[in-house]
Motif scaffolding. Structure first.
Motif, short mmCIF file in Angstrom:
data_model
loop_
_atom_site.label_atom_id
_atom_site.label_comp_id
_atom_site.label_asym_id
_atom_site.label_seq_id
_atom_site.Cartn_x
_atom_site.Cartn_y
_atom_site.Cartn_z
N UNK A 1 0.95 -1.22 0.17
CA UNK A 1 0.06 0.00 -0.24
C UNK A 1 0.89 1.36 0.10
N UNK A 2 0.66 2.14 -0.94
CA UNK A 2 1.41 3.34 -1.10
C UNK A 2 0.63 4.52 -0.42
N UNK A 3 -0.75 4.12 -0.63
CA UNK A 3 -1.78 5.40 -0.16
C UNK A 3 -1.49 6.01 1.26
N UNK A 4 -1.16 5.08 2.37
CA UNK A 4 -0.82 5.61 3.73
C UNK A 4 0.53 6.70 3.46
N UNK A 5 1.42 6.46 2.57
CA UNK A 5 2.61 7.30 2.70
C UNK A 5 2.04 8.77 2.02
N UNK A 6 1.35 8.48 0.80
CA UNK A 6 0.68 9.79 0.24
C UNK A 6 0.13 10.50 1.27
N UNK A 7 -0.71 9.88 2.04
CA UNK A 7 -1.75 10.67 3.11
C UNK A 7 -0.89 11.39 4.06
N UNK A 8 0.33 10.61 4.60
CA UNK A 8 1.19 11.01 5.55
C UNK A 8 1.79 12.35 5.23
N UNK A 9 2.33 12.34 3.75
CA UNK A 9 3.09 13.35 3.02
C UNK A 9 2.07 14.60 2.82
N UNK A 10 0.86 14.36 2.64
CA UNK A 10 0.16 15.46 2.60
C UNK A 10 -0.20 16.13 3.69
N UNK A 11 -0.01 15.75 4.84
CA UNK A 11 0.09 16.49 6.35
C UNK A 11 1.53 17.05 6.33
N UNK A 12 2.47 16.36 5.93
CA UNK A 12 3.91 16.78 6.07
C UNK A 12 4.12 18.08 5.30
N UNK A 13 3.61 18.16 4.04
CA UNK A 13 3.93 19.35 3.26
C UNK A 13 3.36 20.54 3.71
#
Length: 1274
Positions: free
Chosen positions: A800-812
């Motif tokens: 699953x790559x979506x959790x990484x995308x979701x976390x990055x959407x907060x970090x940015x």
């Protein structure tokens, strides 16, 4: 007897007189000596028995004792001894007396005089008088009196004297003897004197009962013992009094009617006083009937039919009295009057339909009381009570509701009250009259407070009948009426929660959870709305008091002072509008402002401080009110509802630790489960979680003292992933509400970092990333995690790559400095390799799902393929990247890159390029996500300026998306909350009215609700047009650029487009602004369409859009005339000068061109002819909201129903299928709800506003049925 068997004689012959004539007694000392040894005489007489006495031996003493010299002796002691001796002689001679009638009368008069001294137990001769009374009672000597020719006088004197001595403190034995004597005097004679009846009834008067309750009790016991004797006399008494008073009253009233025009004012008043006096006599008589019914009902055998006749007389006052008396009598415990007098019972029940409301009020008050006193009778009245709850007279309805609040809810009463009565009582909470609503709410709350223990202990009948009362009360919030809201708030803690009777916060928390956990879904929303209403009023009130304090502490410049006064006035108006009696509240608040008392202001602000405990709040309330009473007592009652509302008593800091205890994963929660048998542990836990979630949103300060419980690492290590996510969601909301509040903890940071890197849960990853950014000293950790997430973006080896995308959407967004080095590379990758790669979205359904991706039905995010989720979060990363950058770091290229991507997705329905093969579900989610991100960017001023008219129009068209979930979520959870909270520009207001053709009435209702209750009152400056009124021109501009416009079929186009304008008129137009709107519509013909570089229809000439605007201008004026005609509104010339928005309109070049445009008609005549052919339909549309689109009902798909309605057969095409899919998928929500909280500081719309920085719940199903009447605070 003697030894030889002969009768005994008197052994002692006293010498009482000095001569044989018995006229002169011996000396007093000798006389006492002779009588005392009577002592000898009295003892001898007392020892003699009637059966053995030789009465001849008594002849001498019998005559001596009767001598006037003894009976009238000046020494009371002598007379006392003599009367005792005579009473013994009468005993021995019984049943005959050795005296004549006159002598007997003389003797009993002396007896009565002696008995009159029994009221002094300290008198030395009291034992002699008690002996006399005992003799009279036991020997029944009083029978001699009844045989006298003129016995009535003596009997009356007996009653007068004996009732006179009966007082509190008199020995009970004396009271019993008195009762025996009086009972003999009633039972023995052939007739009872009227004076005796008067004396007995006198004891039943209200004043006599209060002054001498012992005499009243004696009369009660006496009447009960002699009911058969008194029966006919009581009847005659009441017949004389009632008939006489009634006849006198009728005669006086007739005389008054005949002479009311001939007499002077004084004479009329005299007759009125006389009539009132006769009415008072009737009331006194009826009161005596009531008291006799309590004490001796047997005496009223013939009186009750007489009262029954009064129920049918013409005099209303008499009918009221009779109804009242019989109602009281039927309610008497232990006496089945209704069964004994069935005719009276039927006649009394018939008074429920009396022509006079006064009689009906009296009847229903007693009818309701029968539930408590005579449940077996009340069952016959359920139907009639329901009837009175619906009575045409508000006073009857109010009295019925009030009667229920006075009931004692015994088990018998609970059983007797039918569910139909309960349901109708609930309906009265929505009565058109405020007084009725108030009484109904109080009654329901009072009933629930009494039956709460039964419900809590698991009583099934109690729960079924009464358990829904809180739900019914809290759903009143949806009416949005200040009077109802204020009343509900007043009974919330006192009756529903009953906090005043609970001594500790743990018990209060348990009761709160029990009540809240038992609410229906809609009622929970109402309950939470009261919390939010409280928060909003607190915010306004705190600002008001803060301004009052600052104004008193500093001296400001005149301009600043005037501005502060203007703001204070505006706050006073806003606060007052939320309470009943608005004018009085405004006046009271104005006086409060002018007090300039720091102690009052400080005390009241302390009651609103969320960091104070309930005890502290009450303490400050008392002290502040005490001070206010001393300064301005006249405003206390008026301002009390406000201070009760803002006082944090039912939700406060003290409850938070126990709420955490209930939500704790390792808590046994036995304290609640043991007692709350009707709610499961799961229900209580869920209720506690929901309350904590909302408290975090509206009163986050309450959690400051419980941060250790909130950020407990143990809760994050639970085996339940759902519990972990829910706790993390709560942490996130608190962290957003209270910045820099996440505690510094190595263990916590390590656990959060593990959630980010694990990549197994989207919610855990994004929540953990956000919490890390909100913890001080985590810059290095944020940098490392950002690098890891960037590396995972194209890591195809991850499941699953979506959790990484979701976390990055907060970090940015929240750690932008950590993303700086990756920004350009990542943005290019996301656009080219993720969003433009159609192979990633061609298969939307996740593996293992039962759904078929061949259809265009809506899917929740939990059902989407990981690659589709990556696309969704790629859009979020781009938008959040812009939002996280400071303005100095922004470049034109970066802004255009992201905005261009969002525009493409919105305008192409979720596609980066037109005519590609992306699945419908992917397109739906991407369009919704892109539109939501554009709204978020619009909330920042520097991005709002970049969005042009074409962007506004394209977002407006999202409201008409074919998929129901897309348009409903965008409208209800994004657009409306952003507008009502002023987070985005008023340029977006016209997008609301694009819902006019929507097949779902609930969506239109939400828009209408938001416009009427929230947006209609917003004005840029006082006295200027509201933002809604100004939006008319922008709406017409959007319609002119709408893709459905067909210039070749203009009549059909206008028939389609008039629905938008009609919906606008239904929401906005009133008599006060119809002239303004008419002027706005006409002013368009002084302008032309402003051409922009980014136009949606580049091939259409600008003159074509201008011509459409002129057509829409005349169409709007046509519909406004139609509305004003049907509503009888005048359309006058608007006196002000109007200016249209310069970003979309351009003034005509010269006056001649403007004059030519104004003189030329543009509205198609064919449309006017078609409109004229259906005047009924046009009239109906002008007076109400637009009608439902035509089409078949029920089973027919909304796709077919709406295919020809709008958007060239594209708009709403998937409405039916989207909702069907949501039904199959549960409630349509998934794990991606926006738990990061909201900043709804002025969010009074009817839908909860998502956070400006997180819109992960756009795919949640919106319950339109519940939201249709959402209160203004939610």
């Amino acid at each position: 007897m003697t030894e030889d068997g002969g009768p005994l004689g008197l052994s002692f012959q006293p010498k009482l007189f000095s001569d044989k004539s018995n006229k002169k007694t011996v000396t007093i000392s000798e006389l006492y000596k002779q009588l005392k040894v009577g002592s000898k005489l009295s003892k001898d007489l007392n020892n003699l028995e009637q059966e053995t006495i030789d009465t001849h031996s008594l002849d001498s003493i019998t005559r001596q004792l009767l001598a006037p010299a003894l009976l009238k002796h000046k020494e009371s002691g002598v007379v006392a001894y003599v009367t005792c001796c005579i009473s013994d002689i009468l005993r021995l001679y019984a049943p005959e007396a050795p005296y004549s009638d006159d002598e007997i009368k003389q003797i009993f008069n002396v007896f009565i005089d002696q008995l009159g001294h029994l009221d002094d137990p300290n008198n030395q001769f009291f034992p002699l008088r008690e002996y006399l009374l005992t003799n009279l009672a036991t020997v029944r000597t009083c029978a001699l009196v009844t045989m006298l020719p003129d016995a009535e006088d003596v009997i009356s004197k007996f009653f007068a004297v004996l009732f006179g001595i009966v007082k509190p403190g008199l020995a009970h034995s004396i009271q019993m003897l008195v009762q025996d004597v009086l009972q003999q005097l009633l039972e023995e004679p052939r007739s009872v004197p009227q004076d005796v009846i008067d004396i007995i009834l006198l004891q039943f008067t209200r004043k006599r009962q209060q002054d001498n309750p012992v005499a009243h009790q004696l009369a009660s016991d006496l009447a009960k013992a002699t009911s058969d004797v008194l029966q006919k006399y009581i009847y005659q008494y009441f017949n004389d009094v009632i008939v006489s008073a009634a006849q006198q009253r009728v005669g006086q009233m007739q005389q008054q009617l005949q002479q009311q025009h001939a007499d002077g004012e004084g004479q009329r008043q005299n007759r009125s006083s006389a009539a009132t006096g006769s009415l008072e006599d009737l009331r006194s008589a009826h009161f005596l009937i009531l008291e006799l019914n309590k004490a001796a009902p047997g005496t009223l055998l013939n009186v009750i039919p007489q009262v029954e006749e009064e129920l049918s007389v013409d005099d209303v006052d008499i009918r009221v009295l009779a109804t009242d008396v019989l109602g009281e009598m039927f309610a008497e415990k232990g006496f089945t009057l209704a069964k004994r007098y069935e005719s009276t019972w039927r006649t009394w029940k018939g008074r429920r339909a009396d022509t006079s409301s006064l009689v009906r009020v009296q009847w229903v008050e007693h009818a309701v009381s029968l539930y408590q006193h005579q449940p077996q009778l009340s069952r016959e009245l359920n139907e009639f009570v329901v009837e009175k709850l619906c009575d045409v007279d508000e006073k009857v309805r109010q009295a019925t509701c009030r009667a229920f609040s006075q009931l004692e809810m015994t088990q018998m009463a609970q059983t007797a009250i039918s569910e139909s009565v309960v349901n109708m009582l609930v309906e009265r909470c929505k009565d058109r009259k405020a007084s009725v609503r108030s009484e109904a709410i109080v009654s329901l709350a009072t009933i629930y407070s009494q039956v709460y223990e039964d419900i809590e202990q698991g009583s099934a009948p109690a729960k079924q009948k009464w358990g829904s009362i809180p739900s019914k009360i809290f759903m009143l919030r949806f009416i949005d009426d200040p009077e109802i809201d204020s009343k509900v708030e007043s009974i919330l803690t006192s009756a529903i929660l009953n906090f005043s009777q609970l001594k500790d916060d743990r018990s209060r928390c348990q009761r709160l959870l029990f009540v809240f956990g038992g609410l229906s879904s809609k009622a929970r929303t109402g309950f939470l709305s009261y919390m939010q209403r409280q928060r909003d009023i607190i915010r306004l009130t705190d600002e008001l008091l803060s301004l009052c304090q600052s104004r008193g502490q500093t001296t400001a410049a005149p301009d600043a002072e005037a501005e502060a006064d203007q703001r204070i006035r505006a706050l006073v108006v806003k606060i007052s509008a939320r309470f009943p009696e608005r004018a009085k509240m405004e006046s009271a608040l104005t006086q409060l402002v002018n007090l300039h008392d720091e102690e009052v202001y400080k005390g009241f602000r302390a009651t609103m401080n969320a960091e104070n405990t309930a005890r502290s709040v009450r303490k400050h309330q008392k002290s502040a009110f005490k001070r206010l009473v001393s300064l301005a007592p006249g405003i206390v009652d008026t301002i009390a509802p406000l201070w009760k509302c803002v006082g944090l008593t039912f939700i406060n800091r003290g409850l938070v630790p126990y709420l955490f205890e209930f939500t704790s994963s390792d808590s046994s929660m036995s304290m609640a489960v043991d007692r709350s048998a009707t709610l499961s542990q799961t229900s209580l836990k869920s209720a506690a979680g929901d309350l904590l979630d909302f408290i975090t949103k509206v009163f986050p300060e309450m959690l400051k003292h419980s941060s250790d419980e909130l950020f407990s690492i143990d809760e994050l290590r639970s085996e339940s992933a759902l519990e972990v996510e829910e706790r993390m969601a709560l942490m996130v909301k608190y962290a957003k509400a209270v910045p820099h509040s996440v505690p510094k903890s190595t263990a916590l940071e390590s656990q959060l970092a593990q959630f980010v890197r694990a990549g197994t849960s989207i919610r855990q990853a994004k929540y953990a990333a956000f919490l890390i950014t909100q913890t001080t000293g985590t810059n290095e950790l944020s940098l490392a995690l950002t690098g890891d997430m960037v590396d995972n973006l194209d890591n195809r080896h991850l499941d699953q790559r979506a959790p990484s995308y979701a976390a990055l959407s907060r970090l940015v967004q929240y750690a932008p400095s950590a993303f700086v080095g990756y920004a350009d590379r990542v943005s290019t990758f996301l656009i080219q390799s993720v969003l433009m790669d159609n192979s990633l979205g061609s298969d939307a359904v996740a593996s293992g799902s039962d759904e078929d991706d061949s259809s265009d039905e809506w899917l929740s995010r939990s059902q989407l393929e990981d690659s589709v989720l990556c696309k969704i979060y790629a859009v979020k990363i781009l938008a959040n990247w812009l939002m996280g950058m400071d303005r100095q770091s922004l470049t034109r290229d970066r802004v255009q890159l992201v905005l261009g991507t969002l525009r493409q997705l919105v305008r192409n329905g979720g596609e980066m390029q037109q005519d590609t093969a992306t699945s419908p579900q992917t397109r739906q989610h991407l369009q919704l996500t892109a539109a939501s991100c554009m709204l978020k960017l619009a909330s920042l001023v520097h991005f709002d300026h970049v969005l042009n008219a074409a962007d506004i129009s394209s977002l407006a068209l999202v409201v008409q998306a074919p998929c129901y979930e897309v348009r409903s979520t965008f409208l209800l959870k994004k657009l409306i909350p952003a507008l009502v909270s002023w987070k985005i520009s008023v340029r977006f207001v016209p997008a609301l009215f694009m819902v006019a053709h929507d097949p779902e009435a609930a969506l239109r209702d939400n828009v209408k609700h938001a416009v009427e209750l929230r947006l209609a009152s917003i004005r840029p400056t006082p006295g200027s047009p509201s933002v809604i009124e100004e939006s008319l021109c922008r709406l017409l501009f959007i319609l002119a650029h709408h893709p459905d416009w067909d210039d070749s079929r203009i009549a059909d186009t206008l028939g389609l487009f008039c629905r938008y304008i009609e919906f606008f008129i239904a929401c906005v137009c009133v008599a006060q602004n119809v002239s303004l709107l008419f002027c706005y519509a006409g002013e368009i013909k002084a302008y032309k369409n402003r051409k922009t570089a980014d136009a949606l229809s580049k091939d259409t000439p600008n003159d074509t859009f201008t011509n459409r605007l002129y057509i829409l201008s005349e169409l709007t004026q046509f519909l406004l005339r139609e509305k004003s005609t049907s509503s009888n509104w005048p359309v006058n010339v608007y006196p002000g000068k109007l200016t249209l928005p310069s970003d979309i309109f351009e003034p005509l070049s010269d006056a001649s061109e403007s004059s030519a445009v104004r003189g030329q008609p543009y509205l198609d005549p064919e449309f006017i002819r078609r409109r004229a052919k259906a005047p009924t339909a046009a009239h109906k549309r002008s007076r109400a909201r637009p009608a439902e689109p035509s089409g078949s009902s029920g089973q027919q798909s909304k796709r077919n129903r709406n295919a020809a309605v709008s958007r060239s057969s594209k708009a709403f095409a998937g409405a039916g299928k989207g909702k069907q899919a949501a039904a199959r998928n549960g409630n349509g929500s998934d794990e991606e709800d926006d738990a990061e909280g909201t900043d709804d500081s002025d969010n009074g719309g009817d839908i909860q506003m998502d956070s400006d920085d997180d819109d992960d719940d756009e795919d949640e199903q919106v319950n339109v049925a519940d939201d249709a009447e959402m209160p203004s605070e939610l």
